[in-house]
Design a protein around this motif. Sequence first.
Motif, PDB file in Angstrom:
ATOM      1  N   ASP A 101     112.711 -36.054  97.796  1.00 31.19           N
ATOM      2  CA  ASP A 101     111.567 -36.047  96.870  1.00 31.19           C
ATOM      3  C   ASP A 101     111.388 -37.349  96.096  1.00 31.19           C
ATOM      4  O   ASP A 101     111.256 -37.349  94.883  1.00 31.19           O
ATOM      5  CB  ASP A 101     111.681 -34.843  95.911  1.00 31.19           C
ATOM      6  CG  ASP A 101     111.695 -33.538  96.678  1.00 31.19           C
ATOM      7  OD1 ASP A 101     110.632 -33.109  97.117  1.00 31.19           O
ATOM      8  OD2 ASP A 101     112.807 -32.984  96.890  1.00 31.19           O
ATOM      9  N   HIS A 117     108.817 -39.234  96.824  1.00 31.03           N
ATOM     10  CA  HIS A 117     107.345 -39.236  96.690  1.00 31.03           C
ATOM     11  C   HIS A 117     106.800 -40.657  96.501  1.00 31.03           C
ATOM     12  O   HIS A 117     106.035 -40.921  95.568  1.00 31.03           O
ATOM     13  CB  HIS A 117     106.893 -38.324  95.538  1.00 31.03           C
ATOM     14  CG  HIS A 117     107.012 -36.868  95.872  1.00 31.03           C
ATOM     15  ND1 HIS A 117     105.996 -36.145  96.455  1.00 31.03           N
ATOM     16  CD2 HIS A 117     108.051 -36.007  95.737  1.00 31.03           C
ATOM     17  CE1 HIS A 117     106.397 -34.902  96.656  1.00 31.03           C
ATOM     18  NE2 HIS A 117     107.636 -34.784  96.233  1.00 31.03           N
ATOM     19  N   HIS A 148     114.679 -29.507 103.865  1.00 31.17           N
ATOM     20  CA  HIS A 148     113.850 -29.866 102.715  1.00 31.17           C
ATOM     21  C   HIS A 148     113.778 -28.670 101.771  1.00 31.17           C
ATOM     22  O   HIS A 148     114.036 -28.797 100.577  1.00 31.17           O
ATOM     23  CB  HIS A 148     112.457 -30.306 103.161  1.00 31.17           C
ATOM     24  CG  HIS A 148     111.571 -30.654 102.020  1.00 31.17           C
ATOM     25  ND1 HIS A 148     111.926 -31.614 101.093  1.00 31.17           N
ATOM     26  CD2 HIS A 148     110.373 -30.165 101.603  1.00 31.17           C
ATOM     27  CE1 HIS A 148     110.966 -31.701 100.172  1.00 31.17           C
ATOM     28  NE2 HIS A 148     110.023 -30.832 100.454  1.00 31.17           N
TER      29      HIS A 148
HETATM   30 MN   LIG Z   1     108.618 -32.770  96.761  1.00 25.37          MN
END
Ligand SMILES: [Mn+2]
Length: 247
Positions: free
Chosen positions: A7, A9, A118
């Motif tokens: 994560d 991002h 994930h």
């Molecule tokens: Mn995420």
Amino acid sequence: MYYFASDVHLGAGDPAQARRVERRFAAWLDRVGDDAEAIFILGDLFDFWFEYRRVVPQGFVRILGRLAALTDRGVRVVFITGNHDMWVGDYLHRECGVEVHTAPLEIALAGRRLFLAHGDNLKIERRPLLRFMNAVFRSRPLRWLFARCVHPDLALRFGQWWSGKSRKSHRNYVSDDRTTDPLVAYAREYAAASSERPDCFIFGHMHWPRDYAADGLRVLCLGDWSAERPVYAAIDPEGCASLREWS
Ligand SMILES: [Mn+2]
């Protein structure tokens, strides 16, 4: 040493914010690269990614360069795609030497059996709408058609808007360990049903770090990189797993 992060991002937020997160993750890669046997990225490395045959999204060059340098040096880099980067194709493998997986991975490291994912789309059988959306989003013919019909600038603009929307809608309403309870529940069911029970489960997705250990079950949930001090996981050569804070 083995390291696990998720994560990041990359590209999320305004340009200054995105650059801050990129530098933060780049510094982490530099640090863990010193003694890493392998680095595992458990999804949502990019806030949005879509690649064409000969065109990839702009940006993230600090990270892509570092990943290439790591694999050039013989460090294994494994990437399990998340819901924000499910459209990663073979570019990262060809250009950066990254091992890409689009499904959870069971693997033996340092004498431990690990289950890595994930954390999206688990227990999808009982959710028909999610299953349908997945079939659409992951359909190869549709992806092919999309890549041939939609100009990259338009596709990226749409994707970035969609990703921002989805990220905000998933912002946790409860800010405590309950956020990750579904992952722990999944791990418990999975462990009960498997003949070779994993010693440790590691997930991303929820953006809520947690180290859960009870009844012989160990689940590590990783944090996200918009945090000042992101939480990642490490496993040492003796097989001892822990969550750590990066600052
Ligand atoms: Mn995420």
